[in-house]
Design a protein around this motif. Structure first.
Motif, PDB file in Angstrom:
ATOM      1  N   THR A 239      -0.389 -46.593  37.322  1.00 44.33           N
ATOM      2  CA  THR A 239       0.663 -47.449  37.861  1.00 44.33           C
ATOM      3  C   THR A 239       1.814 -46.621  38.415  1.00 44.33           C
ATOM      4  O   THR A 239       1.889 -45.409  38.214  1.00 44.33           O
ATOM      5  CB  THR A 239       1.194 -48.375  36.762  1.00 44.33           C
ATOM      6  N   ALA A 240       2.745 -47.319  39.072  1.00 53.19           N
ATOM      7  CA  ALA A 240       3.926 -46.641  39.603  1.00 53.19           C
ATOM      8  C   ALA A 240       4.710 -45.961  38.484  1.00 53.19           C
ATOM      9  O   ALA A 240       5.270 -44.879  38.687  1.00 53.19           O
ATOM     10  CB  ALA A 240       4.816 -47.644  40.343  1.00 53.19           C
ATOM     11  N   TYR A 241       4.752 -46.585  37.318  1.00 52.61           N
ATOM     12  CA  TYR A 241       5.471 -45.972  36.195  1.00 52.61           C
ATOM     13  C   TYR A 241       4.795 -44.678  35.756  1.00 52.61           C
ATOM     14  O   TYR A 241       5.448 -43.634  35.599  1.00 52.61           O
ATOM     15  CB  TYR A 241       5.548 -46.966  35.039  1.00 52.61           C
TER      16      TYR A 241
ATOM     17  N   ARG B 289       8.583 -51.385  46.478  1.00 52.41           N
ATOM     18  CA  ARG B 289       7.465 -52.287  46.746  1.00 52.41           C
ATOM     19  C   ARG B 289       7.339 -52.645  48.223  1.00 52.41           C
ATOM     20  O   ARG B 289       6.631 -53.575  48.600  1.00 52.41           O
ATOM     21  CB  ARG B 289       7.596 -53.547  45.895  1.00 52.41           C
TER      22      ARG B 289
ATOM     23  N   ASP C  93       2.325 -53.202  42.910  1.00 55.21           N
ATOM     24  CA  ASP C  93       2.715 -52.088  42.052  1.00 55.21           C
ATOM     25  C   ASP C  93       3.797 -51.226  42.697  1.00 55.21           C
ATOM     26  O   ASP C  93       4.778 -50.871  42.069  1.00 55.21           O
ATOM     27  CB  ASP C  93       1.481 -51.247  41.716  1.00 55.21           C
TER      28      ASP C  93
ATOM     29  N   VAL D 222      10.288 -50.856  37.357  1.00 54.43           N
ATOM     30  CA  VAL D 222       8.978 -50.200  37.309  1.00 54.43           C
ATOM     31  C   VAL D 222       8.247 -50.494  36.004  1.00 54.43           C
ATOM     32  O   VAL D 222       7.024 -50.394  35.934  1.00 54.43           O
ATOM     33  CB  VAL D 222       9.141 -48.686  37.533  1.00 54.43           C
TER      34      VAL D 222
ATOM     35  N   GLU E  29       5.480 -47.881  44.960  1.00 48.28           N
ATOM     36  CA  GLU E  29       5.548 -46.426  44.832  1.00 48.28           C
ATOM     37  C   GLU E  29       6.747 -46.042  43.983  1.00 48.28           C
ATOM     38  O   GLU E  29       7.809 -46.654  44.081  1.00 48.28           O
ATOM     39  CB  GLU E  29       5.670 -45.772  46.213  1.00 48.28           C
ATOM     40  N   PRO E  30       6.606 -45.030  43.115  1.00 50.96           N
ATOM     41  CA  PRO E  30       7.728 -44.640  42.259  1.00 50.96           C
ATOM     42  C   PRO E  30       8.806 -43.893  43.038  1.00 50.96           C
ATOM     43  O   PRO E  30       8.512 -43.084  43.916  1.00 50.96           O
ATOM     44  CB  PRO E  30       7.069 -43.727  41.227  1.00 50.96           C
TER      45      PRO E  30
ATOM     46  N   ALA F  52      10.744 -48.804  41.355  1.00 56.14           N
ATOM     47  CA  ALA F  52       9.558 -49.085  42.162  1.00 56.14           C
ATOM     48  C   ALA F  52       9.960 -49.519  43.565  1.00 56.14           C
ATOM     49  O   ALA F  52      10.748 -50.450  43.735  1.00 56.14           O
ATOM     50  CB  ALA F  52       8.711 -50.180  41.512  1.00 56.14           C
TER      51      ALA F  52
ATOM     52  N   GLY G  84       3.095 -53.799  35.410  1.00 53.38           N
ATOM     53  CA  GLY G  84       2.776 -52.454  34.959  1.00 53.38           C
ATOM     54  C   GLY G  84       1.944 -52.466  33.691  1.00 53.38           C
ATOM     55  O   GLY G  84       1.024 -51.660  33.529  1.00 53.38           O
TER      56      GLY G  84
ATOM     57  N   ASP H 204      12.844 -53.996  41.672  1.00 50.94           N
ATOM     58  CA  ASP H 204      12.615 -52.548  41.620  1.00 50.94           C
ATOM     59  C   ASP H 204      12.305 -52.078  40.196  1.00 50.94           C
ATOM     60  O   ASP H 204      12.224 -50.889  39.932  1.00 50.94           O
ATOM     61  CB  ASP H 204      13.812 -51.789  42.182  1.00 50.94           C
TER      62      ASP H 204
END
Length: 477
Positions: free
Chosen positions: A312-314, A475, A222, A297, A224-225, A473, A302, A295
């Motif tokens: 989720t990151a989104y 990752r 997933d 997201v 990090e944003p 994202a 997601g 990358d």
């Protein structure tokens, strides 16, 4: 294009739904029981009974007066309007009302169980028929293909025919998806519990699809944003209808992958300036398979994570964008999301409320959200196309909820793409706006959004400043 115009086929939940009536009945029952308890607690009945005895003790002094006073007090203590009778009646009525409201909940739970059981049996029977009679199954597929060709009035390749069939049978596919999840969920849940892991994501309510999706989500990383503003702020007209909100979301969807919009709406009501925020949360950009760690997201991973109820990151990126934009916590915030963005909007709303932000509404467009927990204090307006397969991926309808109003419609269109398109949903929103004049559930939602300043009145001095934010994202590659 289909021959039928777009039409609303149903409105579930909200002020006009059974859930609100059941909640009101339950509240009234609890209040009635409380009245009975309070009458007992203050001892009104006992005090009156004591007064009757005191009057009788003084009868020797004024027999006639004592007789009249005693009779009056006895009627007050034991008559049809006495505290004893009123208190007891209140308790009986309260218990009956609570039982009736609880009966609705039991009936609803039984209906869900029957839905799940029927879906599982239906899927088993279908698979059995295919395995025991493959020739018959092949003939059925050929007949379905021929039917789609005849409906189209032109030759179709198999993929186009399957696409049109899926849209026409979206409701049936919803049952098949749920049936598969019902069969798989017990084994999946047992395995995760055996490993000491959660069965559902933190934002999910119990649903078989959510159990399976939560277990599958770790196949994707997933990440990090990463949030960044793209370009200068722009100023435009503020929305006056929910259809304007959907069309604004469509415009944001046309921008670079991962882009959302944070819109600050300024208006004046009764000479007082108001502020509100509207966040556009578009849907899926990429269909990455496990191992495709780009990358992007808004990818397939997601979707799976949000179907499992995961933050989720989104969703976390949307939350971070709102926080970074400096929105004061007392300003009303609405989030409008399409498809995956609708799920992310519900999760982000829940998280922002947890931080103390005043999120008032979510507009979920073409989004499977039945499995997601409704954020406390937030009202959701969901637009669900009857022919849109994406809205069926959660395996069940949104149901009748006090703070979730679902507008169902038949687009009259063929194929999965046109039925999931935001232009189709903008047409549905136009119809819903018109119905808000007469439907109590829609009227309540639209009025609340107008009171919050998310929607503005025609002719009102209002403007909207938009900042676009891109979420990617990280990752950890």
């Amino acid at each position: 294009m289909g021959d039928e115009p777009l039409r609303i086929t149903g409105i579930d939940g909200g002020a006009g739904g059974i859930r609100v009536v059941a909640d009101d009945v339950l509240m009234l029952g609890v209040l009635c029981r409380g009245v009975g308890a309070e009458l007992d607690e203050v001892g009104v009945a006992g005090a009156l009974a004591g007064a009757v005895l005191a009057v009788e003790a003084t009868a020797v002094l004024a027999p006639a007066t004592a007789l009249l006073a005693g009779a009056a007090l006895q009627r007050s203590a034991l008559g049809p309007h006495s505290p004893i009778v009123v208190g007891g009646g209140a308790r009986v009525l309260g218990n009956a009302l609570v039982t009736a409201a609880s009966g609705y909940d039991l009936t609803e739970a039984a209906n869900v169980a029957l839905w799940d059981a029927g879906d599982a049996v239906g899927l088993v029977v279908s698979v059995k028929d295919v395995l025991t009679d493959p020739a018959g199954a092949s003939v059925a597929v050929a007949h379905a293909y021929a039917a789609e060709v005849m409906r189209a009035g032109e030759p179709l390749d198999p993929q186009d025919a399957a696409d049109r069939w899926a849209a026409a049978h979206a409701g049936e596919l919803e049952h098949r998806i749920n049936g598969a999840a019902v069969l798989a969920a017990p084994g999946v849940a047992g395995a995760r519990l055996g490993q000491g892991e959660d069965v559902l994501g933190e934002h999910a309510s119990w649903a078989p699809v959510a159990v399976v999706a939560h277990a599958a989500a770790p196949l994707w990383v997933d990440g990090e944003p990463v949030v960044g503003v793209t370009g200068p702020a722009t100023v435009g007209s503020a929305p006056t209808r929910t259809a304007d909100v959907v069309r604004g979301l469509a415009a944001t969807n046309e921008r670079e992958d991962g882009t959302i919009a944070v819109r600050r709406i300024t208006s004046r009501q009764d000479g007082v300036e108001r502020q509100a925020v509207l966040v556009d949360v578009p849907g899926t950009d990429a269909w990455s398979l496990p191992g495709d760690e780009t990358d992007q997201v808004r990818d397939l991973g997601g979707n799976v994570g949000l179907l499992g109820g995961d933050a989720t990151a989104y969703a976390r990126g949307v939350e971070a964008a709102v926080v970074a934009s400096g929105v004061p916590k007392d300003v009303p915030i609405a989030l409008a999301g399409h498809s995956q963005g609708g799920m992310a909007a519900v999760v982000a709303a829940d998280r922002l409320r947890g931080q103390g932000y005043r999120v008032t509404h979510v507009v979920a467009v073409a989004a499977p959200i039945a499995h997601l927990r409704q954020p406390r204090g937030v009202t959701t307006l969901a637009l669900d196309g009857d022919r849109d397969v994406v809205t069926k991926l959660d395996g069940r309808p949104n149901g009748d909820r006090a703070r979730r109003v679902t507008v169902r419609f038949d687009s009259g269109l063929e194929g999965t793409g046109p039925n999931h398109d935001l232009r189709t949903y903008a047409r549905a929103a136009d119809e819903a706006d018109d119905l808000a004049a007469t439907d109590p559930s829609l009227a309540r939602v639209v009025t609340e959004m107008r009171d919050a300043g998310v929607l503005t009145s025609g002719g009102t001095s209002a403007s909207m400043e938009t900042v676009h934010v891109r979420i990617t994202a990280d990752r950890g590659r």
